[in-house]
Design an enzyme around this catalytic site. Sequence first.
Site, PDB file in Angstrom:
ATOM      1  N   HIS A 104      -6.605  -1.032  -6.027  1.00 47.24           N
ATOM      2  CA  HIS A 104      -7.824  -0.566  -5.938  1.00 47.24           C
ATOM      3  C   HIS A 104      -8.103  -0.087  -7.303  1.00 47.24           C
ATOM      4  O   HIS A 104      -8.203   1.079  -7.535  1.00 47.24           O
ATOM      5  CB  HIS A 104      -7.525   0.863  -4.905  1.00 47.24           C
ATOM      6  CG  HIS A 104      -8.627   1.433  -4.179  1.00 47.24           C
ATOM      7  ND1 HIS A 104     -10.020   1.025  -4.665  1.00 47.24           N
ATOM      8  CD2 HIS A 104      -9.038   2.297  -3.128  1.00 47.24           C
ATOM      9  CE1 HIS A 104     -10.749   1.676  -4.063  1.00 47.24           C
ATOM     10  NE2 HIS A 104     -10.203   2.398  -3.087  1.00 47.24           N
ATOM     11  N   ARG A 117     -13.886  -5.127   0.415  1.00 50.94           N
ATOM     12  CA  ARG A 117     -12.702  -4.336   0.801  1.00 50.94           C
ATOM     13  C   ARG A 117     -11.924  -5.409   1.966  1.00 50.94           C
ATOM     14  O   ARG A 117     -12.781  -5.751   2.713  1.00 50.94           O
ATOM     15  CB  ARG A 117     -12.731  -2.881   1.319  1.00 50.94           C
ATOM     16  CG  ARG A 117     -11.540  -2.418   1.928  1.00 50.94           C
ATOM     17  CD  ARG A 117     -11.611  -0.966   2.214  1.00 50.94           C
ATOM     18  NE  ARG A 117     -11.567  -0.251   0.907  1.00 50.94           N
ATOM     19  CZ  ARG A 117     -11.492   0.941   0.918  1.00 50.94           C
ATOM     20  NH1 ARG A 117     -11.338   1.888   2.073  1.00 50.94           N
ATOM     21  NH2 ARG A 117     -11.453   1.768  -0.352  1.00 50.94           N
ATOM     22  N   LYS A 143     -17.539 -13.912  14.403  1.00 57.58           N
ATOM     23  CA  LYS A 143     -17.639 -15.212  14.792  1.00 57.58           C
ATOM     24  C   LYS A 143     -16.646 -16.547  14.224  1.00 57.58           C
ATOM     25  O   LYS A 143     -16.381 -17.491  14.374  1.00 57.58           O
ATOM     26  CB  LYS A 143     -19.078 -16.118  14.676  1.00 57.58           C
ATOM     27  CG  LYS A 143     -20.054 -15.198  15.372  1.00 57.58           C
ATOM     28  CD  LYS A 143     -21.267 -15.851  15.039  1.00 57.58           C
ATOM     29  CE  LYS A 143     -22.575 -15.070  15.027  1.00 57.58           C
ATOM     30  NZ  LYS A 143     -23.928 -15.696  14.741  1.00 57.58           N
ATOM     31  N   ARG A 148     -15.613   7.126   1.273  1.00 53.64           N
ATOM     32  CA  ARG A 148     -15.940   7.243  -0.219  1.00 53.64           C
ATOM     33  C   ARG A 148     -16.304   5.965  -0.989  1.00 53.64           C
ATOM     34  O   ARG A 148     -17.171   5.930  -1.695  1.00 53.64           O
ATOM     35  CB  ARG A 148     -14.715   8.069  -0.721  1.00 53.64           C
ATOM     36  CG  ARG A 148     -14.761   9.546  -0.439  1.00 53.64           C
ATOM     37  CD  ARG A 148     -13.354   9.864  -0.542  1.00 53.64           C
ATOM     38  NE  ARG A 148     -12.563   9.698   0.700  1.00 53.64           N
ATOM     39  CZ  ARG A 148     -12.569  10.165   1.899  1.00 53.64           C
ATOM     40  NH1 ARG A 148     -13.227  11.321   1.923  1.00 53.64           N
ATOM     41  NH2 ARG A 148     -12.166   9.656   2.773  1.00 53.64           N
ATOM     42  N   THR A 149     -15.536   4.942  -0.738  1.00 50.95           N
ATOM     43  CA  THR A 149     -15.465   3.902  -1.738  1.00 50.95           C
ATOM     44  C   THR A 149     -17.001   3.219  -1.384  1.00 50.95           C
ATOM     45  O   THR A 149     -17.648   2.923  -2.329  1.00 50.95           O
ATOM     46  CB  THR A 149     -14.508   2.673  -1.504  1.00 50.95           C
ATOM     47  OG1 THR A 149     -13.200   3.406  -1.618  1.00 50.95           O
ATOM     48  CG2 THR A 149     -14.438   1.565  -2.707  1.00 50.95           C
TER      49      THR A 149
HETATM   50  N1  ASP Z   1      -8.931   5.560   0.497  1.00 48.26           N
HETATM   51  C1  ASP Z   1      -7.947   5.108  -0.346  1.00 48.26           C
HETATM   52  C2  ASP Z   1      -7.786   3.794   0.131  1.00 48.26           C
HETATM   53  O1  ASP Z   1      -8.801   3.049   0.544  1.00 48.26           O
HETATM   54  C3  ASP Z   1      -6.631   5.910  -0.014  1.00 48.26           C
HETATM   55  C4  ASP Z   1      -6.138   5.849   1.678  1.00 48.26           C
HETATM   56  O2  ASP Z   1      -6.873   5.138   2.368  1.00 48.26           O
HETATM   57  O3  ASP Z   1      -5.181   6.562   2.122  1.00 48.26           O
HETATM   58  O4  ASP Z   1      -6.871   3.274  -0.462  1.00 48.26           O
END
Ligand code: ASP
Length: 327
Positions: A154, A126, A105, A75-76
Amino acid sequence: MNPLFNLEELDRKTAVDTIGLTGKNILSVDQFDTELISKIFDRAREMRAMVNTVGGVDLLKGRVLAALFYEPSTRTSSSFIAAMERLGGSVIPITQGVKFSSVSKGETLADTVRTLEQYADAIVLRHPQVGAANLAGDYAHIPVLNAGDGAGEHPTQALLDLFTIREELGTLNGLKVAMIGDLKNGRTVHSLTKLLLHYNVSLRFVSPEILRMPLKIMNKVIDAGVNIRETHDVADVIENADVLYVTRVQKERFGDLAQYEEVKDHYVITSELIERAKEKMIIMHPLPRVGEIHYAVDNDPRAAYFRQVKNGMYIRMALLAAVLGEA
Ligand code: ASP
């Protein structure tokens, strides 16, 4: 040769920064107050109206976002990509595991960031380590957006969660918000809790003993004077909750998998359970779910998690436009 663009015309284009985030990083929810949140929400509503009517605009035409994901994401990553594309911009997607990039690398995060900023106008990151986004922000000369730093924060998820509560229930005040599951490792609940402290809410934390909300966040809740109760039992909160925020037990944060096995199925939201919940309440989940909410619950109008997913795109459109000086 024809000129590529008219410099005078570009000069006349004055920067708009009504939100006040131009050129800024989005690293933690600590940087948001109610005024800023409300401006972002107004912009997200405009984005929603725009998507529903014309689908996309050229607001960020010619701008490039580098999407750097050292941890899995559905999703993100896709909502940031969709957000950029609906605003006319484009994306360098390093989302399929940095295993295909020079990170494999042995390139450091600092060098990766300093490379990507040569091509892009913003970086969304991320990373499994708490504080990684801050480190990237220290090196980059372009905005860095934290898309999750380990069990840390987040922030963009918390904004979309808060937006979902506001849009679904019409207010952020006078609500009882129950968070369930892995409150220790879940970065979404860390960020959302901190954001909710700006409003008049009661909090209920439901978790097994070993997955309780970290002390650092608990202290903030207590300092804010917010009404808070912790319990191990979802039955204690189900009848009064306005928001039931369910989370996944974060397997990837466990050193000892036997311990994960012990707690992984601790809470399961079923149709029978939510029969006891209020008629006007919502069930949320940042997703992915791995069994915490039965599929049958999806048919209940109170199940808001896929609407929550969509809000992610509007919020990220608002944030990208803001940090890139177009809001
Ligand atoms: N998608 C959310 C996160 O990246 C929640 C999860 O992974 O449980 O934190």
